[in-house]
Structure formats: structure tokens, C-alpha cells
Write a protein that holds these residues in place. Structure first.
Motif, PDB file in Angstrom:
ATOM      1  N   GLY A 173      -6.741 -12.376   8.926  1.00 11.77           N
ATOM      2  CA  GLY A 173      -6.569 -10.866   8.350  1.00 11.77           C
ATOM      3  C   GLY A 173      -5.080 -10.271   8.184  1.00 11.77           C
ATOM      4  N   LEU A 190       3.801   0.764   2.681  1.00 16.12           N
ATOM      5  CA  LEU A 190       3.479  -0.085   3.779  1.00 16.12           C
ATOM      6  C   LEU A 190       3.273  -1.747   3.040  1.00 16.12           C
ATOM      7  CD1 LEU A 190       0.882   1.855   5.646  1.00 16.12           C
ATOM      8  CD2 LEU A 190       2.994   1.176   6.718  1.00 16.12           C
ATOM      9  N   GLN A 193      -3.544   3.818  13.768  1.00 16.98           N
ATOM     10  CA  GLN A 193      -2.204   3.818  13.302  1.00 16.98           C
ATOM     11  C   GLN A 193      -1.443   4.894  14.245  1.00 16.98           C
ATOM     12  OE1 GLN A 193      -1.329   5.410   9.105  1.00 16.98           O
ATOM     13  NE2 GLN A 193       0.500   4.390   9.144  1.00 16.98           N
ATOM     14  N   LEU A 200      -8.076  -3.767   0.267  1.00 19.77           N
ATOM     15  CA  LEU A 200      -8.667  -2.979   1.164  1.00 19.77           C
ATOM     16  C   LEU A 200      -8.894  -1.523   0.854  1.00 19.77           C
ATOM     17  CD1 LEU A 200      -6.885  -4.000   4.618  1.00 19.77           C
ATOM     18  CD2 LEU A 200      -8.943  -5.010   3.571  1.00 19.77           C
ATOM     19  N   TYR A 212       0.980  -1.220  -0.041  1.00 20.88           N
ATOM     20  CA  TYR A 212      -0.100   0.033  -0.084  1.00 20.88           C
ATOM     21  C   TYR A 212       0.759   1.316  -0.116  1.00 20.88           C
ATOM     22  CZ  TYR A 212      -3.990  -2.852   1.311  1.00 20.88           C
ATOM     23  OH  TYR A 212      -5.058  -3.682   1.034  1.00 20.88           O
ATOM     24  N   TYR A 217      -8.805  -0.054  11.903  1.00 18.06           N
ATOM     25  CA  TYR A 217      -7.388   0.150  12.370  1.00 18.06           C
ATOM     26  C   TYR A 217      -7.014   1.384  13.076  1.00 18.06           C
ATOM     27  CZ  TYR A 217      -6.414  -3.705   8.941  1.00 18.06           C
ATOM     28  OH  TYR A 217      -6.269  -4.709   7.948  1.00 18.06           O
ATOM     29  N   PHE A 238       0.398  -5.297   8.938  1.00 15.16           N
ATOM     30  CA  PHE A 238       1.051  -4.431   8.481  1.00 15.16           C
ATOM     31  C   PHE A 238       2.393  -4.201   9.294  1.00 15.16           C
ATOM     32  CE2 PHE A 238      -1.396  -2.055   5.540  1.00 15.16           C
ATOM     33  CZ  PHE A 238      -2.705  -2.719   5.775  1.00 15.16           C
ATOM     34  N   GLY A 239       3.453  -3.856   8.343  1.00 26.26           N
ATOM     35  CA  GLY A 239       4.776  -3.492   8.792  1.00 26.26           C
ATOM     36  C   GLY A 239       4.887  -2.195   9.191  1.00 26.26           C
ATOM     37  N   SER A 240       6.045  -1.572   9.576  1.00 23.50           N
ATOM     38  CA  SER A 240       6.123  -0.169   9.819  1.00 23.50           C
ATOM     39  C   SER A 240       6.278   0.784   8.684  1.00 23.50           C
ATOM     40  CB  SER A 240       7.146  -0.054  10.809  1.00 23.50           C
ATOM     41  OG  SER A 240       7.025  -0.714  12.053  1.00 23.50           O
ATOM     42  N   GLY A 275     -11.278  -9.715   3.980  1.00 26.99           N
ATOM     43  CA  GLY A 275     -10.456  -8.990   4.777  1.00 26.99           C
ATOM     44  C   GLY A 275      -8.932  -9.533   5.232  1.00 26.99           C
ATOM     45  N   SER A 276      -8.815 -10.935   4.286  1.00 25.67           N
ATOM     46  CA  SER A 276      -7.573 -11.305   4.303  1.00 25.67           C
ATOM     47  C   SER A 276      -6.569 -11.553   3.130  1.00 25.67           C
ATOM     48  CB  SER A 276      -7.792 -12.751   5.110  1.00 25.67           C
ATOM     49  OG  SER A 276      -8.388 -13.630   4.248  1.00 25.67           O
ATOM     50  N   SER A 305      -0.745 -11.501   5.266  1.00 23.29           N
ATOM     51  CA  SER A 305      -2.092 -12.039   5.551  1.00 23.29           C
ATOM     52  C   SER A 305      -2.277 -13.377   5.722  1.00 23.29           C
ATOM     53  CB  SER A 305      -2.973 -11.262   4.771  1.00 23.29           C
ATOM     54  OG  SER A 305      -3.111 -11.911   3.473  1.00 23.29           O
ATOM     55  N   THR A 306      -3.139 -13.692   6.425  1.00 25.10           N
ATOM     56  CA  THR A 306      -3.652 -15.220   6.522  1.00 25.10           C
ATOM     57  C   THR A 306      -5.123 -15.162   6.845  1.00 25.10           C
ATOM     58  OG1 THR A 306      -3.271 -17.261   7.712  1.00 25.10           O
ATOM     59  CG2 THR A 306      -2.992 -15.570   9.009  1.00 25.10           C
ATOM     60  N   GLU A 313       4.398   4.070  12.532  1.00 30.17           N
ATOM     61  CA  GLU A 313       4.132   2.841  12.317  1.00 30.17           C
ATOM     62  C   GLU A 313       3.179   2.287  11.525  1.00 30.17           C
ATOM     63  OE1 GLU A 313       6.937   2.092  15.256  1.00 30.17           O
ATOM     64  OE2 GLU A 313       5.796   0.533  14.243  1.00 30.17           O
ATOM     65  N   GLY A 314       2.975   1.125  11.125  1.00 30.33           N
ATOM     66  CA  GLY A 314       1.875   0.719  10.213  1.00 30.33           C
ATOM     67  C   GLY A 314       0.330   0.418  10.919  1.00 30.33           C
ATOM     68  N   PRO A 315      -0.499   0.515  10.264  1.00 33.63           N
ATOM     69  CA  PRO A 315      -1.788   0.411  10.924  1.00 33.63           C
ATOM     70  C   PRO A 315      -2.075  -0.834  11.835  1.00 33.63           C
ATOM     71  CG  PRO A 315      -2.109   0.735   8.598  1.00 33.63           C
ATOM     72  CD  PRO A 315      -0.845   0.684   8.870  1.00 33.63           C
ATOM     73  N   LEU A 357      -4.728  -3.666  13.335  1.00 33.40           N
ATOM     74  CA  LEU A 357      -6.149  -4.033  13.238  1.00 33.40           C
ATOM     75  C   LEU A 357      -6.882  -4.083  14.790  1.00 33.40           C
ATOM     76  CD1 LEU A 357      -8.498  -5.167  11.611  1.00 33.40           C
ATOM     77  CD2 LEU A 357      -7.785  -7.585  11.971  1.00 33.40           C
ATOM     78  N   PHE A 414      -8.312   4.252  11.293  1.00 34.53           N
ATOM     79  CA  PHE A 414      -8.941   4.120   9.819  1.00 34.53           C
ATOM     80  C   PHE A 414      -9.995   3.073   9.431  1.00 34.53           C
ATOM     81  CE2 PHE A 414      -5.818   6.513   7.385  1.00 34.53           C
ATOM     82  CZ  PHE A 414      -4.702   6.470   8.139  1.00 34.53           C
TER      83      PHE A 414
END
Lengths: 110, 113
Positions: free
Chosen positions: A98, A90, B37, B101, A35, B35, A101-103, B96-97, A94-95, B41-43, B45, B88
Motif C-alpha cells: 500500500g 503530498l 490525517q 486513489l 496528490y 486513512y 504518504f509523506g508530510s 491500493g498500491s 508504494s509497494t 502530516e500526511g494521511p 493508512l 478519509f
């Protein structure tokens, strides 16, 4: 259990150059998505890879590409960088439970 | 393409207050996700919703999947300082997996001065 690892964390590139970003998913996760996050456009989907194949693709120009390796690690490449490509990139693995995300990698194009 | 309208864009909270935010879509989703954030950092869940009408809680957070499948709400009760951040909503038609999105533009929670 290690999370999603993105490298590098920060990157400065010049217009016209190309860049490669790396993402290591959570062990056992076979799907990796990318993303782009910018203040103006928010979070936008680039593409998703599953078992080394691109499964879904967003509406980005062909300068944005990616690939996935047999160990599920993924790379994304942006060629001929433009100022507007400056963003937080970003990666999410997923599995069934859900996305995680990484940083992110903060790319600045000057 | 599909778009999500998330509101409010920003809000100030005082510790102990309840907070509400929502997301609406021009088209239906079969999964809604929320989410948070934090800077740098990343979002992360918070809550996933898979069924129209579903109401799900995660501690002080409660989210609902709208009956029309075009909206979702997130409530935070008795807010604390660590609730500050950007929230978000995201919609998915792939459970969702996987797949893409669609994200809202976010609701920024700040502490009241």
C-alpha cells in the motif's frame, strides 16, 4: 526505516513563477504518486511514476509535471503559478503493501 | 469521474463513545482504504479492504467492504482523545498500491466541548 521525505516543507511563491518540489520514497519503493490537497477539492491525484515512467495521470493542466530518477526519487514542477495552486502537495511511495504518504509541502502562492 | 460521498462531514466525540462513518460511491471499487490525517502530516493508512463483504479490524477500528462494492464503513469503538483528526476513505481499482486513489472529502472528529 526512513519514511517518505518531502522537501521543502513550506514554500511561498509569487504568481507566474514556477516551483519544484522533491520527494524521496521509502527505500525499495519504486512507485511514487503525487496528490494535491485543498480545503475545497480535498485530495486529488496528480500523477504516478514507476521505474522513471509516468504510469498514471490525473486531470490537471499541463502546467503540472513530474519526473522520477533512477534512484526512485521524484520531483514535481508547477509552472506559471496561479493563486489556486496554493495547496498541500503530498507524495506517496508504494509497494504491494500500500501507499505511505509523506508530510507534504505546503505551497502558498501570493 | 468517480466520486466518493463521505459522511458525516464532522462529528464531536466524547471519550468512550463509539463512532461510525461511511463512504458511498457511484461506481464500484476493488479496494477500499481508510486513512487518518493529523494536522501538518500526511494521511496514515488505518485499514485496507480487498474483498467485497470483508470485515477487518485494527485494534479499536473495524471497517467493512460493502457487498455492492460501492460502499465502506469505519467504526471506532471506545474513542479516546488521540482519535481526533480527519478520517478519509479512498477507493482504488488497482489494489491500493498503485494508480490513483479516489478520496472522500473526509470526516473531521473533534472532542465535544
Amino acid at each position: 526505516k526512513a519514511g517518505v521525505t518531502q522537501t521543502p516543507r513550506y514554500l511561498i511563491k509569487t504568481r507566474g513563477q514556477q516551483v519544484t518540489l522533491s520527494c524521496s520514497p521509502i527505500s525499495g519503493h519504486r512507485s511514487v504518486s503525487w496528490y494535491q490537497q485543498t480545503p475545497g477539492q480535498g485530495l486529488q491525484f496528480l500523477f504516478e511514476y514507476f521505474s522513471e515512467t509516468q504510469r498514471n495521470k490525473g486531470n490537471f493542466p499541463g502546467r503540472f509535471s513530474g519526473r522520477q530518477f533512477s534512484n526512485s526519487r521524484s520531483e514535481m514542477n508547477v509552472s506559471t503559478l496561479e493563486l489556486g495552486d496554493s495547496a498541500l502537495y503530498l507524495c506517496a511511495s508504494s509497494t504491494e503493501g500500500g501507499y505511505t504518504f509523506g508530510s507534504g509541502t505546503r505551497l502558498t502562492v501570493v | 469521474g468517480q466520486q466518493l460521498n463521505q459522511s458525516p462531514q464532522s462529528m464531536f466525540i466524547q471519550e468512550g463513545e463509539d463512532v461510525s462513518m461511511n463512504c458511498t460511491s457511484s461506481s464500484i471499487f476493488n479496494t477500499w482504504l481508510w486513512y487518518k490525517q493529523d494536522p501538518g502530516e500526511g494521511p496514515v493508512l488505518l485499514i485496507a479492504l480487498y474483498k467485497a463483504g470483508e470485515l477487518t479490524s485494527n485494534g479499536r477500528l473495524t471497517a467493512q467492504f460493502g457487498i455492492t462494492r460501492k460502499d465502506s464503513f469505519l467504526n471506532i469503538s471506545a474513542s479516546i482523545p488521540s482519535d481526533v483528526g480527519i478520517y478519509f476513505c479512498a477507493g482504488s481499482n488497482y489494489g491500493g498500491s498503485q494508480g490513483n486513489l479516489i478520496f472522500g472529502k473526509g470526516t473531521k472528529l473533534s472532542v465535544k466541548p
